[in-house]
Design a protein around this motif. Structure first.
Motif, PDB file in Angstrom:
ATOM      1  N   ASP A  41       0.810  -1.167  -0.068  1.00 10.08           N
ATOM      2  CA  ASP A  41       0.102  -0.061   0.111  1.00 10.08           C
ATOM      3  C   ASP A  41       0.686   1.223   0.053  1.00 10.08           C
ATOM      4  O   ASP A  41       0.444   2.332  -0.516  1.00 10.08           O
ATOM      5  N   ALA A  42       1.827   1.156   0.434  1.00 10.90           N
ATOM      6  CA  ALA A  42       3.017   2.484   0.564  1.00 10.90           C
ATOM      7  C   ALA A  42       3.733   2.652  -0.562  1.00 10.90           C
ATOM      8  O   ALA A  42       4.558   3.561  -0.684  1.00 10.90           O
ATOM      9  N   LEU A  43       3.645   1.699  -1.478  1.00 13.73           N
ATOM     10  CA  LEU A  43       4.614   1.633  -2.821  1.00 13.73           C
ATOM     11  C   LEU A  43       4.334   2.918  -3.689  1.00 13.73           C
ATOM     12  O   LEU A  43       5.346   3.625  -3.981  1.00 13.73           O
ATOM     13  N   PRO A  44       3.174   3.575  -3.786  1.00 13.94           N
ATOM     14  CA  PRO A  44       3.158   4.774  -4.385  1.00 13.94           C
ATOM     15  C   PRO A  44       3.969   5.956  -3.758  1.00 13.94           C
ATOM     16  O   PRO A  44       4.532   6.640  -4.597  1.00 13.94           O
ATOM     17  N   THR A  45       3.621   6.033  -2.553  1.00  8.89           N
ATOM     18  CA  THR A  45       4.287   7.199  -1.911  1.00  8.89           C
ATOM     19  C   THR A  45       5.945   6.816  -1.951  1.00  8.89           C
ATOM     20  O   THR A  45       6.807   7.765  -2.278  1.00  8.89           O
ATOM     21  N   ALA A  46       6.315   5.523  -1.833  1.00  7.04           N
ATOM     22  CA  ALA A  46       7.633   5.302  -1.742  1.00  7.04           C
ATOM     23  C   ALA A  46       8.389   5.502  -3.224  1.00  7.04           C
ATOM     24  O   ALA A  46       9.611   6.087  -3.230  1.00  7.04           O
ATOM     25  N   ARG A  47       7.534   5.256  -4.135  1.00  6.42           N
ATOM     26  CA  ARG A  47       8.155   5.547  -5.524  1.00  6.42           C
ATOM     27  C   ARG A  47       8.481   7.198  -5.520  1.00  6.42           C
ATOM     28  O   ARG A  47       9.440   7.613  -6.199  1.00  6.42           O
ATOM     29  N   GLU A  48       7.472   7.770  -5.339  1.00  8.75           N
ATOM     30  CA  GLU A  48       7.550   9.463  -5.329  1.00  8.75           C
ATOM     31  C   GLU A  48       8.684   9.788  -4.512  1.00  8.75           C
ATOM     32  O   GLU A  48       9.401  10.538  -5.108  1.00  8.75           O
ATOM     33  N   LEU A  49       8.919   9.166  -3.444  1.00 12.79           N
ATOM     34  CA  LEU A  49       9.807   9.871  -2.591  1.00 12.79           C
ATOM     35  C   LEU A  49      11.257   9.405  -2.994  1.00 12.79           C
ATOM     36  O   LEU A  49      12.227  10.189  -3.168  1.00 12.79           O
ATOM     37  N   ALA A  50      11.551   7.977  -3.535  1.00  8.65           N
ATOM     38  CA  ALA A  50      12.650   7.580  -4.244  1.00  8.65           C
ATOM     39  C   ALA A  50      13.122   8.613  -5.279  1.00  8.65           C
ATOM     40  O   ALA A  50      14.234   8.938  -5.530  1.00  8.65           O
TER      41      ALA A  50
END
Length: 245
Positions: A41-50
């Protein structure tokens, strides 16, 4: 900043990595309005952050009960710091509680802390006494305030609700690393962020508090602010948790 990222399945959860060498890692702890969810569930935010930082982001798994959840987060933290680079921690809702609990635990153990921490709409007081839980219940469409006590009871079990590792708002906040907090002015957990920011600042902690007009504004703007904060406090070439790069 990194424009392309890849997702790998690691031993503690999915890891989002930019291309090329990476010095910094963000341990990201997911959390949804029902106090459940998965690291995916956190992957969209994690991609943006990376992409915005060029840092690796580990979306850690944790069990849906306390204190097992904090044990899992601690193990993921040890995995991140074993890489030798600077490590920051971030979390949303229940993940924010675990991120703050990790800060308190590391401080109590005399261990090296993360470079900084970012908490988004965190649940920091499981007594659920905050006025915003009632005042914002009608305005907050992201959290069912009526079901929150039941879900919180299932998560906390027999642990006293004021235990600092569970409810960091009830703990000693001296000696924590810099903390950024994000919350919407209309959300039921608003008071947790306001109270934590006030107490942390009074304890000498560097605090960056961001309050947005509503959940939509938070969703659109908080990742950019997170990235700026992380680049400030977790820059390239920082002394690592296990040595000097």
């Amino acid at each position: 900043m990194a424009s392309e990222v890849r997702v790998e399945e690691g031993p503690f959860g999915p890891e989002v990595r930019p291309r090329g060498a990476v010095e910094q890692t963000v341990l990201y702890l997911h959390g949804d309005p029902r106090l459940v969810g998965t690291p995916q569930d956190a992957l969209p935010t994690a991609r943006e952050l990376a992409r915005a930082t060029g840092y690796a982001v580990l979306c850690a798994r944790y069990r849906p009960r306390f204190p097992q959840s904090l044990e899992d987060v601690y193990a993921a933290w040890e995995h991140c710091r074993s890489g030798g680079g600077a490590v920051a921690v971030a979390g949303k809702r229940l993940g924010g509680a675990l991120a703050a609990g990790l800060l308190v635990r590391l401080r109590d153990e005399g261990a090296a802390p993360p470079s900084c921490a970012v908490l988004t709409s965190p649940l920091l007081d499981f007594t659920l006494d905050a006025p915003s839980l009632l005042l914002n219940a009608a305005a907050d469409r992201t959290v069912d305030a009526d079901s929150l006590p039941v879900r919180a009871a299932a998560y906390t079990g027999a642990t006293p609700r004021t235990t600092p590792l569970l409810s960091p708002l009830h703990g000693n906040l001296h000696g924590l690393p810099p903390v950024q907090l994000h919350a919407a002015g209309t959300e039921v957990l608003l008071d947790d962020s306001l109270a934590f920011a006030t107490r942390a600042a009074h304890s000498g902690v560097a605090v960056d508090l961001r309050i947005y007009e509503d959940a939509s504004a938070l969703g659109m703007r908080h990742v950019g602010a997170m990235a700026e904060f992380l680049r400030m406090w977790c820059p390239s070439g920082l002394v690592s948790q296990t040595g000097i790069r």
